[in-house]
Every structure is written in C-alpha cells, then in structure tokens.
Design a protein around this motif. Structure first.
Motif, PDB file in Angstrom:
ATOM      1  N   ASP A   1       0.828  -1.213   0.000  1.00 49.77           N
ATOM      2  CA  ASP A   1       0.000   0.000   0.000  1.00 49.77           C
ATOM      3  C   ASP A   1       0.859   1.260   0.000  1.00 49.77           C
ATOM      4  O   ASP A   1       0.581   2.207  -0.737  1.00 49.77           O
ATOM      5  CB  ASP A   1      -0.936   0.009   1.207  1.00 49.77           C
ATOM      6  N   LEU A   2       1.906   1.268   0.795  1.00 44.67           N
ATOM      7  CA  LEU A   2       2.796   2.433   0.833  1.00 44.67           C
ATOM      8  C   LEU A   2       3.593   2.580  -0.456  1.00 44.67           C
ATOM      9  O   LEU A   2       3.805   3.695  -0.939  1.00 44.67           O
ATOM     10  CB  LEU A   2       3.746   2.349   2.030  1.00 44.67           C
ATOM     11  N   PHE A   3       4.029   1.461  -1.023  1.00 45.85           N
ATOM     12  CA  PHE A   3       4.826   1.495  -2.253  1.00 45.85           C
ATOM     13  C   PHE A   3       4.009   1.905  -3.478  1.00 45.85           C
ATOM     14  O   PHE A   3       4.583   2.258  -4.503  1.00 45.85           O
ATOM     15  CB  PHE A   3       5.490   0.144  -2.503  1.00 45.85           C
ATOM     16  N   THR A   4       2.693   1.855  -3.376  1.00 43.66           N
ATOM     17  CA  THR A   4       1.843   2.268  -4.490  1.00 43.66           C
ATOM     18  C   THR A   4       1.124   3.594  -4.203  1.00 43.66           C
ATOM     19  O   THR A   4       0.244   3.988  -4.952  1.00 43.66           O
ATOM     20  CB  THR A   4       0.800   1.179  -4.827  1.00 43.66           C
ATOM     21  N   SER A   5       1.532   4.265  -3.148  1.00 42.71           N
ATOM     22  CA  SER A   5       0.909   5.541  -2.786  1.00 42.71           C
ATOM     23  C   SER A   5       1.372   6.652  -3.725  1.00 42.71           C
ATOM     24  O   SER A   5       2.376   6.513  -4.433  1.00 42.71           O
ATOM     25  CB  SER A   5       1.260   5.902  -1.343  1.00 42.71           C
ATOM     26  N   LYS A   6       0.639   7.752  -3.715  1.00 39.28           N
ATOM     27  CA  LYS A   6       1.021   8.892  -4.562  1.00 39.28           C
ATOM     28  C   LYS A   6       2.360   9.477  -4.114  1.00 39.28           C
ATOM     29  O   LYS A   6       3.125   9.962  -4.943  1.00 39.28           O
ATOM     30  CB  LYS A   6      -0.069   9.949  -4.595  1.00 39.28           C
ATOM     31  N   GLU A   7       2.663   9.393  -2.822  1.00 40.80           N
ATOM     32  CA  GLU A   7       3.967   9.868  -2.334  1.00 40.80           C
ATOM     33  C   GLU A   7       5.096   9.015  -2.892  1.00 40.80           C
ATOM     34  O   GLU A   7       6.136   9.534  -3.285  1.00 40.80           O
ATOM     35  CB  GLU A   7       4.014   9.869  -0.800  1.00 40.80           C
ATOM     36  N   ALA A   8       4.897   7.715  -2.937  1.00 36.57           N
ATOM     37  CA  ALA A   8       5.924   6.825  -3.495  1.00 36.57           C
ATOM     38  C   ALA A   8       6.125   7.096  -4.978  1.00 36.57           C
ATOM     39  O   ALA A   8       7.258   7.118  -5.468  1.00 36.57           O
ATOM     40  CB  ALA A   8       5.543   5.365  -3.265  1.00 36.57           C
ATOM     41  N   GLU A   9       5.027   7.332  -5.693  1.00 38.19           N
ATOM     42  CA  GLU A   9       5.115   7.615  -7.132  1.00 38.19           C
ATOM     43  C   GLU A   9       5.872   8.912  -7.406  1.00 38.19           C
ATOM     44  O   GLU A   9       6.472   9.073  -8.464  1.00 38.19           O
ATOM     45  CB  GLU A   9       3.722   7.698  -7.733  1.00 38.19           C
ATOM     46  N   GLU A  10       5.847   9.818  -6.439  1.00 38.81           N
ATOM     47  CA  GLU A  10       6.548  11.096  -6.585  1.00 38.81           C
ATOM     48  C   GLU A  10       8.068  10.922  -6.592  1.00 38.81           C
ATOM     49  O   GLU A  10       8.785  11.673  -7.255  1.00 38.81           O
ATOM     50  CB  GLU A  10       6.131  12.019  -5.440  1.00 38.81           C
TER      51      GLU A  10
END
Length: 77
Positions: free
Chosen positions: A24-33
């Motif tokens: 879930d964290l690795f696919t978050s918008k923050e991770a994508e940034e």
C-alpha cells in the motif's frame, strides 16, 4: 564479540500483513513522486517469494516514506 539483536525485518516483510502494508505504501502517490513504483513492487515480490533478500532496500524506502509522511504531508494539512 557482541553483535546485538537484529530486528527480523527479513521475516516480517514476508508475512501477509506486513507485505500488504508495504505494498500500500509502495503504491501511494507519495511513493510515485520519488520512485518507480513498479520496481519497488518487484523488489518486494522477489523478497516475499524468496528470490532475493531485499529487506534492507525495502526497509530503507519504507522508512523514507513513513518519515516523509510524518514530517511533510501531515504538516501541510
């Protein structure tokens, strides 16, 4: 020589509840940034399937994402 007591990150990251939390964290918008999320998921999947021990890499990214969320995204809300 005393080496201490290591945290069993390698084992935790293969457990379903931890795996799902990290996914879930690795696919978050923050991770994508900051990251190529598909590569993060590949690291995580290779680790879970015991193809490689990527626990340190995963832990480093996970720590960064938690730190970023704590000190940047929650402060701006």
């Amino acid at each position: 020589k005393k080496l201490g007591f290591p945290i069993p990150i390698r084992v935790w990251l293969r457990q379903d509840d931890w795996y799902q939390m990290v996914t879930d964290l690795f696919t978050s918008k923050e991770a994508e940034e900051f990251f190529h999320t598909e590569k993060l998921l590949q690291l995580l999947n290779d680790h879970k399937n015991k193809k490689a021990d990527n626990s340190r890499k995963i832990w480093t990214v996970l720590t960064f994402l938690i730190w970023y969320d704590r000190f940047f995204t929650t402060c701006s809300k």
